[in-house]
Design an enzyme around this catalytic site. Structure first.
Site, PDB file in Angstrom:
ATOM      1  N   GLY A 228     -65.797 -14.038 -37.317  1.00  0.00           N
ATOM      2  CA  GLY A 228     -66.269 -12.735 -36.851  1.00  0.00           C
ATOM      3  C   GLY A 228     -65.826 -11.574 -37.704  1.00  0.00           C
ATOM      4  O   GLY A 228     -66.041 -10.416 -37.331  1.00  0.00           O
TER       5      GLY A 228
ATOM      6  N   TRP B 198     -68.397 -19.116 -36.316  1.00  0.00           N
ATOM      7  CA  TRP B 198     -68.411 -20.567 -36.514  1.00  0.00           C
ATOM      8  C   TRP B 198     -67.175 -21.274 -35.963  1.00  0.00           C
ATOM      9  O   TRP B 198     -67.255 -22.420 -35.483  1.00  0.00           O
ATOM     10  CB  TRP B 198     -68.571 -20.896 -38.001  1.00  0.00           C
ATOM     11  CG  TRP B 198     -68.796 -22.366 -38.206  1.00  0.00           C
ATOM     12  CD1 TRP B 198     -67.921 -23.293 -38.705  1.00  0.00           C
ATOM     13  CD2 TRP B 198     -69.992 -23.092 -37.869  1.00  0.00           C
ATOM     14  NE1 TRP B 198     -68.492 -24.547 -38.702  1.00  0.00           N
ATOM     15  CE2 TRP B 198     -69.772 -24.448 -38.186  1.00  0.00           C
ATOM     16  CE3 TRP B 198     -71.223 -22.718 -37.326  1.00  0.00           C
ATOM     17  CZ2 TRP B 198     -70.726 -25.432 -37.991  1.00  0.00           C
ATOM     18  CZ3 TRP B 198     -72.176 -23.698 -37.129  1.00  0.00           C
ATOM     19  CH2 TRP B 198     -71.923 -25.044 -37.467  1.00  0.00           C
TER      20      TRP B 198
ATOM     21  N   SER C 104     -73.182 -13.573 -38.133  1.00  0.00           N
ATOM     22  CA  SER C 104     -72.132 -14.544 -37.837  1.00  0.00           C
ATOM     23  C   SER C 104     -71.384 -14.860 -39.126  1.00  0.00           C
ATOM     24  O   SER C 104     -71.818 -14.504 -40.220  1.00  0.00           O
ATOM     25  CB  SER C 104     -72.752 -15.807 -37.236  1.00  0.00           C
ATOM     26  OG  SER C 104     -71.762 -16.755 -36.877  1.00  0.00           O
ATOM     27  N   CYS C 105     -70.247 -15.539 -38.990  1.00  0.00           N
ATOM     28  CA  CYS C 105     -69.466 -15.937 -40.177  1.00  0.00           C
ATOM     29  C   CYS C 105     -68.473 -17.019 -39.745  1.00  0.00           C
ATOM     30  O   CYS C 105     -68.811 -17.882 -38.940  1.00  0.00           O
ATOM     31  CB  CYS C 105     -68.746 -14.729 -40.792  1.00  0.00           C
ATOM     32  SG  CYS C 105     -67.575 -13.923 -39.691  1.00  0.00           S
ATOM     33  N   GLY C 106     -67.241 -16.965 -40.249  1.00  0.00           N
ATOM     34  CA  GLY C 106     -66.230 -17.942 -39.871  1.00  0.00           C
ATOM     35  C   GLY C 106     -65.507 -17.582 -38.592  1.00  0.00           C
ATOM     36  O   GLY C 106     -65.419 -18.375 -37.657  1.00  0.00           O
TER      37      GLY C 106
END
Length: 322
Positions: free
Chosen positions: A275, A303, A271-273
């Site tokens: 994708g 996120w 996951s990240c900010g």
């Protein structure tokens, strides 16, 4: 691990691994010159240049592509080739939209596509585009490691407006849901986290530690920082060489995962900010041959979706207490 499988057409090159060096790509392009009359599979450099919306220099991917690119490269616009109806920034497009985009780029299903980034950032958004092509089943896709080294090694570049490419007829593909995890599934995992008998998973977050911890703000105004229950902070920069911004060697990547006590026997979710950089983790896992490839998934909404759809009061946004 090679993604190059399933082709019956004769080709002059097939890369042996998902990550490709500048030298390997340059040699492949020389062996496979593109001609207007050729119908054989081609090697297509695909520029995935993209910058954050709050980039301090105001840089845009298309401008970077025009300023410096691999000769005959095409440009994949992450801000355009996406789910246009989603409120979240970079959700995967529909199968039909993906096929139309590939057709406009003049890419055929039997082409060997090598995705690359900018010299400014090194590895950043190319893994996202490479992963997108994998989700939609493109048989031959690779990521260049990386364009900064391509430029440093003095390999050919061009600038200016690119040549107009002939549109192809890219067949509408199927969508490989095994590579993607949805908000609904993530919420079920989060609600069950820590409960007896709950499914054990590893959730790796590519954002900075401060954003994961909830001590630094998100780049998008009004969005709470913090992390999903049970997730581990793994800033994507730790997977890259600090100077070249290329992926670390496989053995070094493996050590990063081992040091974080990532269990390779579990499902591993990146996951990240939005994708994008989550796929840097996914690519590093692949390069390190860490974990079961059939149990690795990317949270597409990441996120930005999570923090807009859950409440901290429900215990679904965690912060590190100071």
């Amino acid at each position: 691990m090679s993604i190059s499988t399933g082709l019956h057409t004769q080709r002059n090159v097939s890369f042996s691994s998902y990550l490709v060096t500048p030298k390997q790509l340059n040699e492949a392009l020389k062996k496979n010159p593109t001609t207007k009359i050729s119908t054989s599979p081609r090697v297509i450099p695909l520029c995935a240049a993209w910058f954050m919306p709050n980039d301090p220099e105001g840089r845009k991917g298309i401008d970077s592509f025009r300023n410096s690119r691999i000769p005959q490269a095409r440009f994949f616009d992450l801000d355009d080739i996406k789910d246009q109806d989603s409120p979240y920034p970079h959700m995967l497009p529909t199968c039909e939209a993906f096929a139309e985009a590939m057709s406009e780029l003049g890419i055929r299903r039997d082409d060997e596509v090598v995705v690359y980034d900018t010299a400014d950032l090194g590895i950043f958004s190319a893994p996202r585009v490479g992963w997108t092509l994998r989700v939609f089943g493109h048989p031959n896709v690779h990521v260049l490691n990386n364009y900064r080294l391509w430029v440093k090694e003095g390999l050919p570049t061009e600038s200016g407006e690119p040549a107009v490419v002939e549109k192809s007829k890219y067949t509408v593909p199927t969508y490989d849901a095994r590579l993607v995890i949805s908000f609904r599934e993530m919420k079920e995992l989060a609600l069950d986290y820590g409960k007896e008998g709950a499914e054990e998973v590893e959730i790796l977050d590519a954002r900075s530690y401060g954003r994961w911890a909830g001590t630094d703000p998100e780049p998008r105004p009004g969005l709470s920082s913090g992390h999903l229950p049970g997730s581990k902070s793994m800033p994507f920069q730790e997977l890259l060489d600090p100077e070249t911004k290329a992926f670390l060697p496989a053995e070094d990547l493996r050590k990063v995962f081992e040091d974080r006590k990532v269990d390779p026997s579990q499902t591993i979710i990146s996951s990240c900010g939005t994708g994008v950089t989550a796929t840097i983790i996914e690519t590093a896992l692949s390069e390190a041959e860490y974990g079961d490839p059939n149990l690795r998934r990317v949270y597409d909404g990441s996120w930005t979706e999570w923090a807009q759809r859950v409440k901290e009061s429900d215990g679904l946004i965690k912060k590190v207490k100071s």
